[in-house]
Motif scaffolding. Structure first.
Motif, PDB file in Angstrom:
ATOM      1  N   GLU A  66       5.084  -4.872 -14.102  1.00 42.13           N
ATOM      2  CA  GLU A  66       4.268  -4.174 -15.111  1.00 42.13           C
ATOM      3  C   GLU A  66       2.860  -3.909 -14.599  1.00 42.13           C
ATOM      4  O   GLU A  66       2.193  -2.969 -15.043  1.00 42.13           O
ATOM      5  N   TYR A  67       2.395  -4.742 -13.661  1.00 39.62           N
ATOM      6  CA  TYR A  67       1.036  -4.597 -13.131  1.00 39.62           C
ATOM      7  C   TYR A  67       1.055  -4.168 -11.661  1.00 39.62           C
ATOM      8  O   TYR A  67       0.102  -4.428 -10.926  1.00 39.62           O
ATOM      9  N   ALA A  68       2.124  -3.498 -11.239  1.00 41.94           N
ATOM     10  CA  ALA A  68       2.292  -3.171  -9.819  1.00 41.94           C
ATOM     11  C   ALA A  68       1.108  -2.360  -9.276  1.00 41.94           C
ATOM     12  O   ALA A  68       0.722  -2.526  -8.115  1.00 41.94           O
ATOM     13  N   LYS A  69       0.517  -1.507 -10.105  1.00 35.12           N
ATOM     14  CA  LYS A  69      -0.612  -0.695  -9.637  1.00 35.12           C
ATOM     15  C   LYS A  69      -1.835  -1.549  -9.326  1.00 35.12           C
ATOM     16  O   LYS A  69      -2.760  -1.074  -8.642  1.00 35.12           O
ATOM     17  N   ASN A  70      -1.843  -2.771  -9.838  1.00 35.17           N
ATOM     18  CA  ASN A  70      -2.987  -3.659  -9.592  1.00 35.17           C
ATOM     19  C   ASN A  70      -2.752  -4.619  -8.431  1.00 35.17           C
ATOM     20  O   ASN A  70      -3.586  -5.491  -8.181  1.00 35.17           O
ATOM     21  N   ILE A  71      -1.611  -4.477  -7.733  1.00 29.61           N
ATOM     22  CA  ILE A  71      -1.364  -5.306  -6.552  1.00 29.61           C
ATOM     23  C   ILE A  71      -2.090  -4.684  -5.364  1.00 29.61           C
ATOM     24  O   ILE A  71      -1.808  -3.538  -4.978  1.00 29.61           O
ATOM     25  N   VAL A  72      -3.014  -5.420  -4.791  1.00 33.35           N
ATOM     26  CA  VAL A  72      -3.793  -4.868  -3.678  1.00 33.35           C
ATOM     27  C   VAL A  72      -3.173  -5.187  -2.323  1.00 33.35           C
ATOM     28  O   VAL A  72      -3.599  -4.637  -1.302  1.00 33.35           O
ATOM     29  N   GLY A  73      -2.166  -6.052  -2.286  1.00 32.60           N
ATOM     30  CA  GLY A  73      -1.504  -6.327  -1.010  1.00 32.60           C
ATOM     31  C   GLY A  73      -0.433  -7.393  -1.140  1.00 32.60           C
ATOM     32  O   GLY A  73      -0.492  -8.251  -2.031  1.00 32.60           O
ATOM     33  N   ILE A  74       0.558  -7.304  -0.263  1.00 34.57           N
ATOM     34  CA  ILE A  74       1.591  -8.332  -0.110  1.00 34.57           C
ATOM     35  C   ILE A  74       1.386  -8.946   1.266  1.00 34.57           C
ATOM     36  O   ILE A  74       1.545  -8.264   2.290  1.00 34.57           O
ATOM     37  N   VAL A  75       1.013 -10.218   1.298  1.00 36.72           N
ATOM     38  CA  VAL A  75       0.690 -10.903   2.553  1.00 36.72           C
ATOM     39  C   VAL A  75       1.805 -11.899   2.859  1.00 36.72           C
ATOM     40  O   VAL A  75       2.155 -12.731   2.012  1.00 36.72           O
ATOM     41  N   LEU A  76       2.359 -11.827   4.057  1.00 41.47           N
ATOM     42  CA  LEU A  76       3.498 -12.661   4.445  1.00 41.47           C
ATOM     43  C   LEU A  76       3.041 -13.725   5.434  1.00 41.47           C
ATOM     44  O   LEU A  76       2.444 -13.404   6.473  1.00 41.47           O
ATOM     45  N   THR A  77       3.316 -14.989   5.117  1.00 36.36           N
ATOM     46  CA  THR A  77       2.819 -16.081   5.955  1.00 36.36           C
ATOM     47  C   THR A  77       3.625 -16.253   7.234  1.00 36.36           C
ATOM     48  O   THR A  77       3.071 -16.630   8.266  1.00 36.36           O
ATOM     49  N   HIS A  78       4.937 -16.014   7.185  1.00 34.24           N
ATOM     50  CA  HIS A  78       5.781 -16.134   8.373  1.00 34.24           C
ATOM     51  C   HIS A  78       7.138 -15.513   8.070  1.00 34.24           C
ATOM     52  O   HIS A  78       7.385 -15.053   6.955  1.00 34.24           O
ATOM     53  N   ALA A  79       8.044 -15.513   9.061  1.00 34.85           N
ATOM     54  CA  ALA A  79       9.235 -14.661   8.997  1.00 34.85           C
ATOM     55  C   ALA A  79      10.513 -15.348   8.548  1.00 34.85           C
ATOM     56  O   ALA A  79      11.594 -14.782   8.719  1.00 34.85           O
ATOM     57  N   HIS A  80      10.450 -16.524   7.981  1.00 39.01           N
ATOM     58  CA  HIS A  80      11.676 -17.129   7.466  1.00 39.01           C
ATOM     59  C   HIS A  80      12.199 -16.344   6.268  1.00 39.01           C
ATOM     60  O   HIS A  80      11.430 -15.780   5.487  1.00 39.01           O
TER      61      HIS A  80
END
Length: 559
Positions: A66-80
């Motif tokens: 519902e708030y997707a427009k307010n997501i400023v980034g998806i940060v991934l810590t590692h590849a598992h």
């Protein structure tokens, strides 16, 4: 940027709290009606005997969608997989920028290619120890050690304070590949002031330290160097340091290495793309390995957890087209048993043993595996470095989170909150507390289709799996009289010599016929009415015969 009067800093786990796996964490900043969000990790968990036919389970993004427009980034810590495995499935619902270090980005691109809806997804590669500015969040990557290349903690700076989100980690003084934990950066954060630490709880019940990959490397070299015949080693493909140790142990024993399983090839390619696995010999193909003398080959395999379609399971079944193991050969399990996988692993090992293969596991050969998560001494060290005001345990079942909170209290951390998935925790201003509860369910990937956790298909499949299926059919003529049947067929239901299945089915058909006979006039002209009364009668009889209520599918044909 300065904090305004209504601004809040909140932490919201939608996966990974009260469970190990499926990590999906949100941080929100701003007033309650207009927060900006970052997503930290977006992973999967895997199905079990309670989810027949479902292998992959995703966190439900209902709240944040519902708030997707307010997501400023998806940060991934590692590849598992439990940190990035849901990205390709759920990114089309979020459509936010992706940030990852080079190794993680390499693997993520492969996943995104498999979904056409992710064609316009952009991944920004962030260098190790790099910094990203995302709206009100400044995110600094902190180098840690774990069981995969390039694991990162995140220092998330906001006008209301700094959060250290550890991701998965351990303290390994000699990780074989990659850098050691950047304790100087963590201590610097502690000096600046850490508001909260959101921290891995996996091994909170284990005293001491998790152990070093360097020690595993030595143990594997000693073991593999003394084995005759063909040797197979099973480990997690994502543990590239372990792959490196096995490969170099094989080469020291004059063995060439053959990678078996798609994940092994994919991880090897990702590792080489960032300069790892340098100096190793070229890998053999499966066909080449099959023609080598037994004592000159080592198979590095996927399937350490007993996965039915993985390479090692096919080898154990004798169905692998190129790799055969038997008497005089050895299989080394350089991995732990993930809780819930005990039965498939035991079955796999029994099938290998039945072929004459000698098994080597951590239980009988301590040192050939170490955990990638911190034990209590390492947790204590991390708290000593970071000195947070608030402990927020994550990445654990309920018992892990509560024990972690109690441990943090013993370490003199002033506050702790142990949230469940869906609990919104206000970290600042004021005292840390749970201020809201939002939807935090699961989505099943069923035959490539995203289905609700409690959807009809899986519910019916579970019911059929435990209770069996009966199919009832009857043919009625134009006047509603029986032209043929009723006939009953059974699937997944037992019989014995005293009451054979033919007799059971005849009795069920009789019950259906008698129920149908009680219908009069217009009722017999309604297919739904006919199906209902026959199904009800057969279910009632089944309860009497088996003590079960099987799925009953009734078909009415008219001529």
């Amino acid at each position: 940027m300065k904090a305004k009067d209504q601004d809040e800093l909140v932490f919201l786990p939608l996966g990974g709290s009260n469970e190990i796996g499926m990590n999906f964490n949100l941080y929100g900043y701003g007033p309650a009606h207009a927060r900006k969000w970052i997503v930290v990790d977006l992973g999967v968990t895997f199905g079990d005997q309670t989810t027949p036919g479902v292998e992959i389970i995703l966190p439900d993004p209902e709240f944040i969608r519902e708030y997707a427009k307010n997501i400023v980034g998806i940060v991934l810590t590692h590849a598992h997989e439990d940190h990035i495995g849901a990205v390709a499935w759920l990114w089309p619902q979020l459509r936010a920028p992706l940030y990852a270090t080079p190794f993680t980005a390499f693997l993520l691109r492969e996943k995104l290619r498999e979904n056409e809806e992710c064609a316009d997804a952009e991944i920004t590669e962030v260098p190790l120890s790099g910094t990203i500015q995302l709206g009100p969040f400044e995110v600094e990557l902190i180098t840690l050690t774990h069981s995969i290349p390039e694991p990162n903690g995140l220092a998330i700076r906001t006008p209301l304070g700094t959060v250290l989100h550890t991701g998965d980690w351990k303290i390994d003084p000699d990780p074989v590949l990659g850098s050691v934990t950047d304790d100087a950066a963590i201590q610097k954060l502690g000096d600046e002031g850490v508001l909260a630490m959101v921290c891995d709880s996996t091994n909170v019940f284990v005293d001491g330290e998790s152990g070093s990959e360097a020690d595993v490397k030595d143990a594997l070299a000693g073991l593999i160097g003394g084995l005759p015949g063909k040797v197979a080693v099973a480990c997690f493909a994502s543990n590239v340091a372990r792959m490196d140790s096995v490969i170099r142990a094989a080469e020291a024993a004059d063995r060439s290495v053959c990678l078996v399983g798609r994940s092994m090839h994919r991880m090897a390619a990702a590792a080489k793309s960032v300069g790892l696995l340098e100096g190793v010999r070229e890998f053999l193909s499966e066909q080449q390995a099959a023609s080598m003398p037994d004592n000159q080959v080592l198979y590095l395999c996927t399937g350490s957890q007993g996965e039915p379609r993985a390479a090692l399971s096919r080898i154990a079944d004798g169905s692998h087209p190129h790799v055969k193991l038997g008497t005089g050969d050895a299989c080394v399990f350089s991995s732990r048993v993930i809780p819930g996988n005990e039965i498939p692993i035991r079955n796999l090992q029994n099938r290998l043993a039945d072929r004459g293969v000698r098994l080597y596991t951590e239980r009988d050969h301590p040192g050939i595996h170490v955990s990638g998560h911190p034990c209590r001494d390492e947790l204590a060290q991390m708290y000593a470095w970071a000195r947070p005001q608030i402990a927020v345990p994550t990445h654990g079942e309920r018992r892990h989170l509560l024990e972690h909170a109690a441990f943090a209290k013993d370490l003199q951390v002033p506050q702790s909150v142990a949230p469940r998935n869906g609990d919104m925790v206000r970290l600042a201003p004021g005292r840390a507390e749970i201020i809201d509860e939002v939807p935090a369910g699961r989505i099943y990937v069923d035959a490539g289709v995203l289905t609700p956790e409690n959807g009809d298909a899986l519910r019916e499949r579970r019911h059929a799996a435990y209770n069996g299926v009966l199919a009832v059919s009857v043919v009625l003529d134009g006047r509603g009289k029986v032209a043929a049947g009723p006939q009953v067929r059974a699937l997944g239901l037992p019989a014995d010599d005293d009451y054979p299945m033919d007799e059971v089915l005849d009795d069920l058909a009789k019950e259906a016929r008698q129920a149908l006979a009680r219908l009069q006039g217009e009722e017999r002209e309604l297919d739904d009415e006919v199906e209902t009364v026959m199904s009800r009668a057969v279910k009632k009889a089944s309860q009497r015969i088996w003590g079960k209520r099987p799925v009953v599918e009734t078909t009415v044909l008219r001529i």
